[in-house]
Design an enzyme around this catalytic site. Structure first.
Site: not given
Ligand SMILES: Nc1ncnc2c1ncn2[C@@H]1O[C@H](COP(=O)(O)OP(=O)(O)OP(=O)(O)O)[C@@H](O)[C@H]1O
Length: 360
Positions: A72, A184
């Site tokens: 991200v 999730d």
């Molecule tokens: N919309 C957003 N704004 C700011 N930061 C974000 C946003 N989405 C994700 N992040 C950051 O990026 C990280 C990775 O997000 P992502 O949704 O890809 O994975 P995750 O939920 O941490 O793990 P997984 O997808 O394996 O369950 C998050 O932990 C957060 O810190």
């Protein structure tokens, strides 16, 4: 109270991930996002090269984080900060990436990290654009070693508010026709905006629970270890109560400041640690020592009990999210007011105990 159960065929496998920073990753070959029909929320279509430029060429200093199915990035579009999600560079594009697009392109709410747009012109590298969440994930806020952002959870008023906001988000999903089951719910998928409002994100595993849908019947159980409902062992066991269990784990995490699974402790699973204490009437022991238990005894007892009800092994005995929202709404009214928190004076009830005379 009734709940929805998806009666479906038998499962193939359980797909889970092992940490709060990764979620279950069912990977499959998938095509880029399709254009949404006109009745869906208005989404902006971007060119891949424009999004690439907006992220500084997916520069490492714009990387917000990595999950199990991609990265991200922070990006500026016009004058607006957004987050650009890019699936991993594997030969197969994750099914979850497309699922998130499919779900979020049909539903929009202030309770969710909403989809703003997408790019599909580079077929092998689709991107989605979602709202930027200024204060990162709740997981980082609760478990980060540094004091960064601890203010977001420095009082029971703030913690109950976050729990209620997420409960409302889950309730909204469950109230759709057909209901959407997130699958999730976890602190890593709760993101905090500029004003520290909690929003539910990462709809990669979410599923429309239409009992006749072949997709439901052929979707094996998935989720994240530590949050996964022990009763959800085959596809036909998927129900809204699956999310209720995960929400209960999240609530225990918010209450205690402990991870769902933490091998530094014995027992390592938060349920095995907290529930016996609650049953023995030692409920004060489950509260985060960094801020101490809520001073109001009814809040102290009730909050722990709500979590305990959500994580009941027997899903029929778990409450529905509507009930949970009702309880947490009541608790936000009882919990000490933000004004007292911010003044750092403590709870008025404590002043009665300390000073020995009523304050009102
Ligand atoms: N919309 C957003 N704004 C700011 N930061 C974000 C946003 N989405 C994700 N992040 C950051 O990026 C990280 C990775 O997000 P992502 O949704 O890809 O994975 P995750 O939920 O941490 O793990 P997984 O997808 O394996 O369950 C998050 O932990 C957060 O810190």
């Amino acid at each position: 109270m009734g709940y929805l159960s998806c009666k479906a065929g038998s499962a193939v496998a359980i797909v889970v991930s092992s940490s709060a920073s990764t979620s279950g990753s069912t990977v499959s070959k998938a095509s880029p996002p399709e254009s949404p029909p006109e009745d869906r929320p208005k989404l902006r279509r971007f060119l891949h090269r424009d999004l690439e430029a907006a992220t500084g060429g997916f520069a490492i200093n714009n990387l917000l984080g990595r999950g199990s199915h991609g990265s991200v990035y922070k990006a500026v579009i016009g004058s607006r900060l957004v987050a650009v999600k890019r699936p991993s560079k594997s030969r197969e594009i994750s099914r979850e990436f497309h699922n998130e697009f499919e779900i979020l392109s049909r539903i929009r709410s202030p309770s969710f990290v909403n989809l703003l747009g997408f790019s599909a012109d580079n077929a092998r590298n689709p991107l989605i654009v979602v709202e930027f969440m200024w204060n990162g994930s709740l997981y980082d806020v609760i478990h980060s070693e540094s004091a960064f952002n601890f203010g977001a959870i420095s009082s029971w008023g703030k913690r109950v508010k976050i729990a209620l906001q997420i409960a409302k988000a889950v309730q909204l999903l469950h109230s759709q026709e057909p209901p959407i089951i997130h699958r999730d719910i976890k602190s890593a998928n709760v993101l905090l905006d500029k004003n520290l409002n909690a929003k539910l994100g990462d709809f990669g595993l979410a599923i429309r629970c239409n009992a006749d849908d072949q997709k439901v019947k052929s979707t094996p159980p998935a989720g994240t270890m530590g949050y996964l409902d022990p009763d959800y062992v085959t596809a036909d066991r998927l129900s809204t109560k699956t999310d209720v269990f995960s929400f209960g784990i999240l609530l225990l995490e918010i209450i205690s400041g402990r991870k769902a699974i933490d091998v530094r402790y014995s027992p390592s699973f938060i349920v095995d640690w907290a529930i016996p204490m609650i049953k023995r009437g030692k409920i004060g022991g489950i509260y985060d020592p960094r801020i101490g238990p809520p001073v109001d005894v009814s809040v102290r007892n009730h909050l722990g009990l709500v979590a305990a009800k959500c994580v009941r092994t027997c899903r029929e005995r778990r409450p529905g999210m509507e009930e949970v929202v009702g309880w947490l709404t009541g608790l936000t009214k009882s919990v000490r007011s933000r004004r007292w928190d911010e003044l750092g004076i403590g709870n008025p009830c404590m002043m009665v105990e300390t000073v020995g005379r009523p304050v009102e």
